[in-house]
Design a protein around this motif. Structure first.
Motif, PDB file in Angstrom:
ATOM      1  N   SER A  15       0.824  -1.206   0.000  1.00  0.00           N
ATOM      2  CA  SER A  15       0.000   0.000   0.000  1.00  0.00           C
ATOM      3  C   SER A  15       0.856   1.252   0.000  1.00  0.00           C
ATOM      4  O   SER A  15       0.561   2.224  -0.694  1.00  0.00           O
ATOM      5  CB  SER A  15      -0.918  -0.008   1.226  1.00  0.00           C
ATOM      6  N   SER A  16       1.919   1.253   0.797  1.00  0.00           N
ATOM      7  CA  SER A  16       2.854   2.376   0.839  1.00  0.00           C
ATOM      8  C   SER A  16       4.183   1.871   1.377  1.00  0.00           C
ATOM      9  O   SER A  16       4.251   0.822   2.023  1.00  0.00           O
ATOM     10  CB  SER A  16       2.319   3.524   1.700  1.00  0.00           C
ATOM     11  N   LEU A  17       5.233   2.628   1.108  1.00  0.00           N
ATOM     12  CA  LEU A  17       6.595   2.178   1.386  1.00  0.00           C
ATOM     13  C   LEU A  17       7.373   3.258   2.125  1.00  0.00           C
ATOM     14  O   LEU A  17       7.357   4.429   1.728  1.00  0.00           O
ATOM     15  CB  LEU A  17       7.294   1.848   0.067  1.00  0.00           C
ATOM     16  N   VAL A  18       8.050   2.861   3.219  1.00  0.00           N
ATOM     17  CA  VAL A  18       8.949   3.756   3.937  1.00  0.00           C
ATOM     18  C   VAL A  18      10.317   3.094   4.007  1.00  0.00           C
ATOM     19  O   VAL A  18      10.449   1.974   4.513  1.00  0.00           O
ATOM     20  CB  VAL A  18       8.448   4.059   5.367  1.00  0.00           C
ATOM     21  N   VAL A  19      11.337   3.772   3.495  1.00  0.00           N
ATOM     22  CA  VAL A  19      12.700   3.237   3.469  1.00  0.00           C
ATOM     23  C   VAL A  19      13.583   4.151   4.314  1.00  0.00           C
ATOM     24  O   VAL A  19      13.609   5.367   4.101  1.00  0.00           O
ATOM     25  CB  VAL A  19      13.236   3.152   2.031  1.00  0.00           C
ATOM     26  N   VAL A  20      14.313   3.554   5.263  1.00  0.00           N
ATOM     27  CA  VAL A  20      15.080   4.332   6.221  1.00  0.00           C
ATOM     28  C   VAL A  20      16.583   4.198   5.983  1.00  0.00           C
ATOM     29  O   VAL A  20      17.153   3.112   6.118  1.00  0.00           O
ATOM     30  CB  VAL A  20      14.744   3.921   7.668  1.00  0.00           C
ATOM     31  N   ASP A  21      17.203   5.283   5.591  1.00  0.00           N
ATOM     32  CA  ASP A  21      18.651   5.460   5.435  1.00  0.00           C
ATOM     33  C   ASP A  21      19.327   4.388   4.580  1.00  0.00           C
ATOM     34  O   ASP A  21      20.342   3.801   4.975  1.00  0.00           O
ATOM     35  CB  ASP A  21      19.340   5.558   6.796  1.00  0.00           C
ATOM     36  N   ILE A  22      18.777   4.166   3.420  1.00  0.00           N
ATOM     37  CA  ILE A  22      19.389   3.279   2.424  1.00  0.00           C
ATOM     38  C   ILE A  22      18.752   3.632   1.085  1.00  0.00           C
ATOM     39  O   ILE A  22      17.653   4.190   1.050  1.00  0.00           O
ATOM     40  CB  ILE A  22      19.172   1.785   2.774  1.00  0.00           C
ATOM     41  N   SER A  23      19.430   3.335   0.012  1.00  0.00           N
ATOM     42  CA  SER A  23      18.848   3.612  -1.298  1.00  0.00           C
ATOM     43  C   SER A  23      19.197   2.489  -2.267  1.00  0.00           C
ATOM     44  O   SER A  23      20.088   1.686  -2.011  1.00  0.00           O
ATOM     45  CB  SER A  23      19.356   4.953  -1.836  1.00  0.00           C
ATOM     46  N   PRO A  24      18.507   2.444  -3.411  1.00  0.00           N
ATOM     47  CA  PRO A  24      18.821   1.426  -4.416  1.00  0.00           C
ATOM     48  C   PRO A  24      19.954   1.847  -5.346  1.00  0.00           C
ATOM     49  O   PRO A  24      20.348   1.072  -6.214  1.00  0.00           O
ATOM     50  CB  PRO A  24      17.509   1.299  -5.191  1.00  0.00           C
ATOM     51  N   VAL A  25      20.481   3.050  -5.168  1.00  0.00           N
ATOM     52  CA  VAL A  25      21.430   3.580  -6.147  1.00  0.00           C
ATOM     53  C   VAL A  25      22.790   3.903  -5.571  1.00  0.00           C
ATOM     54  O   VAL A  25      23.719   4.239  -6.303  1.00  0.00           O
ATOM     55  CB  VAL A  25      20.861   4.842  -6.819  1.00  0.00           C
ATOM     56  N   LYS A  26      22.938   3.795  -4.248  1.00  0.00           N
ATOM     57  CA  LYS A  26      24.187   4.221  -3.632  1.00  0.00           C
ATOM     58  C   LYS A  26      24.505   3.324  -2.442  1.00  0.00           C
ATOM     59  O   LYS A  26      23.618   2.877  -1.728  1.00  0.00           O
ATOM     60  CB  LYS A  26      24.063   5.674  -3.152  1.00  0.00           C
TER      61      LYS A  26
END
Length: 313
Positions: free
Chosen positions: A150-161
């Protein structure tokens, strides 16, 4: 392997990626692990009330970071439930906490583990919050099975770095593996001995205390780590330290919030355009004075930001 029909449809429409049946699975030789197959059963803690209001919106799934556990999120899970009324389910990843061990530790595997648990709990729609390793698992889950999220929260990480600091984790694995504690002593004494042995390599007392939460006493009185250090070390370089490179072309088009610590370099203020290649609706915000462990270093501000997003989205 569990993937519902909607997940299959999303994947086939966007890009061909390897399912678990296409991933080579090496079976552990230990008799205690012989029953482990492609997915593992995950331990979890649920925070809910009996009021109808608490069930009106999708539950929030919380996924911890590397060397963490669901227990690290106990207080925050309760606070999010109280503030939003949502049911909160905090999960132990494979090779962590009370979940099963496996020689495999990839984000594809971990996402499938979560899918399996959600099917077991008969949950067809959830919001997902993940920190660090758990954040990448949450991203992979949303990309593979967008209709589930339904919704996404991502904490201090990324898919690009990837932060250069992440590679220091190998030294933590080695330091923990080198700890030796005699059997039969009290847990308080064992924790003190572990701290003394780790101190030479890990000067940060907060980090040592975090690692020592993984120390457990067996039925025979001996001490061990509840995390599967060999599997984590074996999979770290190729799978844990980097985002899967075979998911390009997939998108999750639901509400997405990326939260970074202003003192952390795991996610940068200029990363948003690349993040939006995977998550077109992504927003990026930073919490001042927080490092990588945003939720524990600035809990009140973190709670405010997360609950505002969950209430609005």
């Amino acid at each position: 392997m569990f993937l519902n029909k909607l997940c299959h449809k999303n994947i086939l429409q966007q890009i061909k990626i390897p399912a678990l049946s296409q991933i080579a699975i090496s079976r552990p030789s230990s008799s205690t692990d012989s029953s482990i197959s492609e997915t593992v059963d995950l331990a979890y803690a649920s925070y809910e009330s009996t009021s109808d209001e608490s069930c009106s919106r999708p539950p929030l799934i919380i996924l911890h970071g590397l060397l963490g556990s669901k227990n690290n999120w106990n207080s925050m899970s309760k606070a999010i439930h109280r503030t939003t009324g949502r049911k909160v389910i905090s999960i132990d990843a494979r090779n962590h906490g009370d979940s099963r061990h496996s020689s495999q530790h990839t984000y594809i595997h971990m996402a499938h583990d979560v899918m399996k648990l959600l099917k077991k709990l008969d949950l067809s729609k959830v919001s997902v919050l993940g920190h660090s390793m758990g954040g990448r698992t949450a991203m992979v889950l949303s990309l593979l099975c967008s209709d589930l999220v339904s919704s996404l929260v991502v904490v201090d990480i990324s898919p690009v770095k990837t932060s250069p600091q992440i590679y220091s984790m190998v030294s933590l694995f080695d330091a923990m593996s080198g700890v030796s504690i005699r059997s039969g002593i009290a847990m308080s004494k064992a924790r003190k001995l572990a701290d003394e042995q780790l101190k030479a390599i890990i000067p940060d007392i907060n980090l040592r205390n975090f690692l020592i939460t993984n120390l457990v006493q067996t039925n025979t009185g001996s001490y061990s780590w509840r995390v599967n250090l060999p599997a984590l070390k074996d999979n770290f370089q190729s799978h844990i330290s980097c985002f899967p490179n075979n998911l390009k072309g997939l998108q999750y088009c639901g509400p997405s919030l990326f939260i970074g610590g202003s003192l952390s370099d795991y996610i940068g203020k200029y990363d948003l355009p690349e993040i939006q290649e995977y998550f077109p609706l992504a927003e990026l915000t930073f919490i001042e004075g927080a490092g990588h462990w945003v939720h524990s270093q600035k809990p009140e501000k973190f709670l405010e930001v997360v609950c505002k997003f969950l209430t609005e989205k």
